[in-house]
Scaffold this active site. Sequence first.
Site, PDB file in Angstrom:
ATOM      1  N   HIS A  72       0.827  -1.206   0.000  1.00 15.75           N
ATOM      2  CA  HIS A  72       0.000   0.000   0.000  1.00 15.75           C
ATOM      3  C   HIS A  72       0.869   1.267   0.000  1.00 15.75           C
ATOM      4  CE1 HIS A  72      -3.669   2.328   1.094  1.00 15.75           C
ATOM      5  NE2 HIS A  72      -2.773   3.123   1.650  1.00 15.75           N
ATOM      6  N   GLU A  73       1.749   1.369   0.986  1.00 12.01           N
ATOM      7  CA  GLU A  73       2.595   2.569   1.063  1.00 12.01           C
ATOM      8  C   GLU A  73       3.529   2.624  -0.147  1.00 12.01           C
ATOM      9  OE1 GLU A  73       1.599   4.681   3.102  1.00 12.01           O
ATOM     10  OE2 GLU A  73       0.406   3.339   4.346  1.00 12.01           O
TER      11      GLU A  73
HETATM   12 ZN    ZN Z   1      -3.075   5.203   1.872  1.00 11.72          ZN
END
Ligand code: ZN
Length: 518
Positions: free
Chosen positions: A283-284
């Site tokens: 995600h990051e």
């Molecule tokens: Zn996010």
Amino acid sequence: MALYDESDVKTFLYGKGEDPMQQLWNDFESRLKKLKTIRYASSIMEWDAQTGAPKSGMEPRAEALGYMSELYYGIMAAKESGEQLAALELKKDQLNELQLAMLKKFKREYDSVTKIPENEYIEFTMLVSKASNVWEDAKKDSDFALFAPYLEQIVDFIRKFADYRGYTDHPYNTFLDDYEPGMTVAKLDVFFDQLRKGIVPLVKAISEKGNAIRTDFLQREFPIEQQKAYSKYLLDHMGFNLEKGMIAESVHPFMMGIDPDDIRLTSRYYIDNVVSSLFSTAHEGGHAIYEQNCDKAITGFYMAEGVSSGIHESQSRLYENSFIRSRSFWEGHYDVFRTFFPEQTADVTFDEFFRAVNASSRTLIRIESDELTYSLHIMLRYEIEKGLMEKTIKVSDLPELWNRKMEEYLGITPPNDGVGVLQDTHWSCGLFGYFPTYALGNAYAAQVLQAMNKDLDVEGALKKGDFNSLKGWLGERIHKYGSVKTPDELMVIATGETLNPDYYVKYLQDKFTALYDL
Ligand code: ZN
């Protein structure tokens, strides 16, 4: 009242140098550079604070950060800022697209800090600082009555701020626009209505079918050092340039874009929950690749960064859910994962692993929710924020209303307010209008994915681990523009149309119908 009248602007414009327009622009740009430098210093301090700086140094750090924000405010809200802004707005036709975007972004920030009376802003800052502490206690003890008076004051302030800043059609629009330029209640009402019709019946069908997916092996012990090594491997594999960025560890994973040549992110590691680090990193990493891929030529001011919270979230969700949670990815990649964790995966097939990391379970807590139900948690918060803004919902109604909506959308009722209406920190910090961007990110991501599928063999690329072609496509249509194009413009460039939630609903229907054999 105008900040400047015509003749003053003329003096301002023509009183300096031979090319007054150039001079004016240079002055404006040097103001932006100062702001950027202050923000740079604050970011590094913030990064330090969140990734292992000693707690004992908290006080001097807070003091230094406080001074930085005072400096920032001083330059941003200065009389000269308003004068430059007014003068440049009169000369708009002489500015290019990048300059116009810079001006627009500056104006948005300038208005948000200068239209609210300073004493009320300070009062509000003090209120939210206290409210955050009270909220922590209230959440711990499930005591909504303790937090309610603070929330009431916060809502009163937010409504007043909307009046000061001005709005069209709905006071909530002011705050929606802060995080997602161009977003309005009218658009979101339609958006969430489509989500409600598409997703709620699907969640119900899955829970009625009762087809459990095996997930026990995900709670096995996955050594933390190995998880860290794998996170680095995955980032590199996804196309994040580790030479121009870094990964560290923090309680709440986040990405910090300091400059396209210095992009940082964090993940978190639990020995008995490998999924947490795996998908936090993905995600990051998606956020980080977006910022790393911005065109270097637009680093002036803050243009080489994501344009909005929703578009940013779309890139993280694309990598996290559409790529790293896909069947194709695991089909090609599971053998590599196994070399990092041979014992933990010895009796688990790729298909079992793929299904386990996609299993849907209805949860009371938003941050623990799965891909299918996430946006329903957001829908509930949107309806409440909107109601509070238009005064059709009272703060005292919240616990009962929250529980009723949870039952209606997810079929579960919180046993107490700590895991219900008190679970998120946002309102105690005075943050309104941010929640919807999570759901918008999910929907943008699905829309972008279908457009990618038309141009590229996405599944084939994922199977081969060819992330370069995916990154190249996103870079050309979204990343390189940074903040120069609006969210609507970007979606048209990337997909040929503005936001259309049909793709998201269909994506979820297809994926979960297959996964649960509905
Ligand atoms: Zn996010």
